[in-house]
Design an enzyme around this catalytic site. Structure first.
Site, short mmCIF file in Angstrom:
data_model
loop_
_atom_site.label_atom_id
_atom_site.label_comp_id
_atom_site.label_asym_id
_atom_site.label_seq_id
_atom_site.Cartn_x
_atom_site.Cartn_y
_atom_site.Cartn_z
N TYR A 1 103.73 128.43 -32.14
CA TYR A 1 103.10 128.70 -31.00
C TYR A 1 102.57 129.93 -31.01
O TYR A 1 103.31 131.18 -31.15
CB TYR A 1 104.03 128.47 -29.93
CG TYR A 1 103.74 128.64 -28.44
CD1 TYR A 1 102.72 128.08 -27.88
CD2 TYR A 1 104.32 129.74 -27.72
CE1 TYR A 1 102.32 128.12 -26.52
CE2 TYR A 1 104.15 129.95 -26.43
CZ TYR A 1 103.16 129.18 -25.80
OH TYR A 1 102.93 129.48 -24.48
N TYR B 1 111.79 121.68 -22.96
CA TYR B 1 112.32 122.91 -23.75
C TYR B 1 112.55 123.79 -22.59
O TYR B 1 113.29 124.84 -22.72
CB TYR B 1 110.97 123.42 -24.58
CG TYR B 1 111.26 124.69 -25.27
CD1 TYR B 1 111.97 124.83 -26.30
CD2 TYR B 1 110.83 126.00 -24.35
CE1 TYR B 1 112.01 126.11 -26.86
CE2 TYR B 1 111.03 127.12 -25.11
CZ TYR B 1 111.88 127.30 -26.14
OH TYR B 1 111.80 128.56 -26.81
N HIS B 2 111.70 123.92 -21.51
CA HIS B 2 111.77 124.87 -20.58
C HIS B 2 112.68 124.65 -19.71
O HIS B 2 113.39 125.60 -19.14
CB HIS B 2 110.36 124.84 -19.84
CG HIS B 2 109.14 125.22 -20.50
ND1 HIS B 2 108.41 124.26 -21.11
CD2 HIS B 2 108.60 126.30 -20.98
CE1 HIS B 2 107.41 124.57 -21.67
NE2 HIS B 2 107.52 126.02 -21.74
N LYS C 1 109.74 139.80 -8.84
CA LYS C 1 108.83 139.52 -9.82
C LYS C 1 107.57 139.79 -9.58
O LYS C 1 106.87 139.53 -8.53
CB LYS C 1 109.05 138.02 -10.10
CG LYS C 1 110.23 137.35 -10.69
CD LYS C 1 110.53 137.67 -11.94
CE LYS C 1 109.68 137.03 -12.85
NZ LYS C 1 110.08 137.40 -14.18
N ASP D 1 104.00 136.23 -13.75
CA ASP D 1 105.13 135.64 -14.94
C ASP D 1 106.01 134.78 -13.87
O ASP D 1 106.78 135.29 -12.72
CB ASP D 1 105.88 136.62 -15.43
CG ASP D 1 106.96 136.22 -16.36
OD1 ASP D 1 107.04 134.87 -16.66
OD2 ASP D 1 107.97 136.99 -16.25
N HIS E 1 108.96 132.82 -14.84
CA HIS E 1 110.24 132.75 -15.54
C HIS E 1 111.16 133.48 -14.84
O HIS E 1 110.88 134.80 -14.52
CB HIS E 1 110.07 133.14 -16.84
CG HIS E 1 109.27 132.35 -17.82
ND1 HIS E 1 108.00 132.56 -18.03
CD2 HIS E 1 109.66 131.42 -18.64
CE1 HIS E 1 107.47 131.69 -19.07
NE2 HIS E 1 108.39 130.79 -19.34
#
Length: 687
Positions: free
Chosen positions: A52, A206-207, A562, A566, A568
């Site tokens: 990736y 995955y996340h 934040k 982004d 996350h």
């Protein structure tokens, strides 16, 4: 036992543990595909090395991709920058700090053509991590290939197109869940009709893992999402075998070595059962094909070269679990964007496993293991039970809307962090076996301002040279398809991109029907503190906060922000939860704020400290801009920053007025102590 494991372990397994375990006589390549989707597995062909990657502009990423292919990579996995994920052109004022930093900036079909210049798209498999802005980005890929003489029928690869996990954990969505599901399913329908060698959706666990979910929660939510997608597309008239054939899956390989192998083996059994229950009958439709990536959440900034070992063992877990392709992380990714040497080592790790260590010589070498077969069966049983619990919530979308999913993941993240901070889970070089050489420096920088200047110039020239009327008509058609539901959204986006509309313009055309959507953020009370009850260090900092409260007549107040694009938020939510458990008053701001909007939001809340969580590299622009905007509004609260901040950036941020910086490995009790010191230096009674 490994205290990050989903299921308890015991030190000795015997034949008695196999009692009642089904499929012990299963063979690879046969239902339920426990031992692999191919009879020969890696003895016939090794897994695809699919790293990736992507940063800066298309030309820079193209050079990196060509070098990777020359050096042994066998597929490409494209990382797009955050403005692209969120459907903005690089010249949009709200995204200036994020252009080109966490991936490659793509604004148009010309950018996509530059990205793949000299790469044979009919021979190289391309995976694209894109869900929110999937329509214009995927359309640009299809049109770029078409204009290079490659018909969509010949393209091979995967588009992630998994929007539900964005609402669960990753947050790079654009529109509300229902219109987002319409977009995702229209993409699947288009691929079914026009791209037989392309996977229409890579459904991502995955996340979920990276946000704090254990292996059981990762599998349960991923499969529940997959079931929802299949049902939606089939209800629209598609044939179930065709839909299931063109789905793939994406899982994490984390620190629980045995558990991750069992998870991947169980995933194949569970998908085979689920696909059959949905009506699938073809073997290909019931075979779960997966990509895996080693866990970014296990990488540490302290003693960062230790990450080489972590990544290697995680990669072995993915291989023993039977993955079809694999990404191995660079050892320096907890510090900055991966450097060229780290990226080369990550790729070479896979080549060594394939060609030097004999991992490709035996199909499913863990078959028959007392431990592995028992753990695989117990994992499958636990996932089935959790899917039933999701169904009791009213299904996966209802569980997202109610916040049930987000709360489960958040509690998992808080539990993991609490155990690391308490020393119950050993992280070498972080909470045990420390030395004086624990800190490392980041190794790779991208000049985002230069990338943005180049992209802005390209956008200007594109708009000057195109047929404005043709673009307008194509965008109006895209809006009409969104409004009426008549026609396919991806087909309309392809027509708009072919006319030279940009990613941002296509998104704006959809926004005329579906406004941008933002979910509220929160940190679960006691999610962290309950896991450190009785711990001496934690009780000491709680006592310090209580003393501060008594002396001040109120709780210390912090707002958590934040900035930029982004989404996350694992770190921000865990820190906020821990501070609240320690006795702070904490409020978390919404996602996707500009520095100016964040300053205005903070100005409305009288706080002792303003905290900024940064993971995507835009802090050198966003944080100073926040401080300037706060000063302009008369907000005097000190600003602190936490997350991934390379050491070379720290002095610059402090010179701009940042009061404290916390690296990703900083224990929460240390953060609480330091924040109390910051608050005490500026302590004044709040109105």
């Amino acid at each position: 036992m490994n205290d990050t494991a989903s299921l308890p372990r015991k030190p000795l397994y015997t034949p008695a543990d196999l009692e009642g375990v089904p499929w012990l006589d299963a063979r690879p390549g046969e239902f339920p595909y426990l031992r692999g989707v191919h009879a020969s597995m890696y003895t016939g062909r090794p897994w695809t090395i699919r790293q990736y990657a992507g940063c800066a502009d298309a030309a820079a990423s193209n050079l990196a991709y060509r070098r990777a292919l020359e050096a042994g990579a066998t597929g490409l996995s494209i990382a797009f920058d955050l403005p692209t994920h969120r459907g903005y052109d690089s010249d949009h004022g709200d995204v200036a700090a994020d252009v080109g930093l966490a991936g490659v900036a793509i604004d148009s079909v010309e950018d996509m053509a530059r990205l793949f210049d000299g790469i044979a798209l009919d021979r190289v498999s391309v995976s694209m991590t894109m869900s929110g802005a999937v329509l214009p980005v995927f359309a640009a890929f299809i049109v770029a290939a078409e204009e290079a003489g490659i018909d969509a029928m010949r393209l091979r690869g995967t588009i992630q197109n998994d929007i539900l996990k964005e609402f669960m954990v990753r947050n790079t969505y654009i529109f509300a869940p229902e219109p987002s599901m319409r977009i995702a399913t229209d993409v699947v329908r288009y691929v079914l009709d026009h791209m037989p060698h392309f996977n229409a959706m890579s459904i991502s666990g995955y996340h979920i893992h990276e946000a704090g979910g254990d292996s059981v929660l990762e599998l349960a939510l991923t499969l529940a999402n997959a079931r929802e997608y299949v049902r939606r597309v089939v209800e629209g008239g598609a044939e179930v075998d065709g839909v299931c054939r063109q789905l793939s899956f994406f899982f994490a390989a984390g620190r629980d070595f045995f558990g991750e192998i069992a998870k991947l083996r169980a995933a194949r059994v569970l998908w085979a059962e689920l696909a059959r229950s949905l009506g699938a009958r073809e073997p290909r439709a019931m075979q779960l094909r997966m990509h895996c990536q080693t866990a970014g959440s296990t990488l540490t900034a302290r003693r960062a070269p230790n990450n080489i070992v972590r990544t290697t063992v995680e990669a072995m877990a993915a291989v023993f679990g039977g993955t079809q392709s694999l990404h191995t992380n660079g050892w320096d990714e907890a510090l900055s964007l991966p450097g060229e040497d780290a990226a080369t080592l990550a790729r070479d790790t896979q080549l060594i496993l394939q060609h030097e260590m004999g991992l490709c010589e035996v199909v499913d070498p863990w078959a028959g293991s007392y431990l592995m077969e028992a753990l695989t069966a117990r994992t499958a049983d636990a996932v089935r039970a959790l899917i039933a619990e999701i169904d009791a919530q009213g299904g996966v979308i209802a569980a997202i809307d109610s916040g049930w999913v987000q709360a489960r993941v958040h509690r998992g993240a808080a539990r993991i962090q609490a155990r690391i901070d308490a020393g119950e889970h050993v992280v070498v070089g972080v909470n045990r076996f420390r030395s004086n050489a624990d800190e490392e420096s980041g190794s790779h920088e991208v000049d985002g301002r230069m990338v943005r200047a180049l992209q802005c110039d390209r956008l200007r020239r594109l708009r000057e040279g195109r047929d404005t009327q043709r673009v307008r008509v194509a965008l109006e058609r895209l809006t009409l398809v969104a409004r009426t539901g008549e026609g396919n959204l991806l087909a309309a986006a392809i027509a708009a991109i072919r006319a030279r509309a940009t990613v941002g313009e296509c998104t704006a055309a959809l926004e005329r029907v579906w406004p941008r959507w933002t979910a509220a953020l929160s940190g679960d009370a006691r999610a962290y503190g309950d896991n450190r009850r009785g711990d001496e260090a934690w009780e000491a900092v709680k006592a310090s906060v209580a003393r501060w409260r008594r002396e001040s007549g109120r709780a210390p107040c912090l707002v958590m922000l934040k900035l930029g694009q982004d989404g996350h938020d694992r770190g921000a939510r865990v820190v906020a939860a821990a501070l609240a458990d320690a006795g702070f008053e904490v409020e978390i701001g919404p996602h996707f704020m500009t520095s100016a909007v964040a300053a205005e939001w903070a100005a409305l809340r009288s706080s002792d400290i303003v905290g900024v969580s940064t993971l995507a590299g835009g802090h050198l622009s966003l944080v100073p801009a926040l401080i300037d905007a706060m000063r302009a509004r008369g907000v005097e609260a000190p600003v602190v920053v936490g997350g991934i901040v390379p050491h070379v950036h720290r002095e610059a941020l402090k010179a701009q007025g940042v009061a404290a910086i916390f690296g990703a490995d900083t224990p929460l009790d240390e953060i609480v102590r330091d924040l109390l010191c910051v608050a005490s230096r500026t302590k004044t009674p709040l109105a």
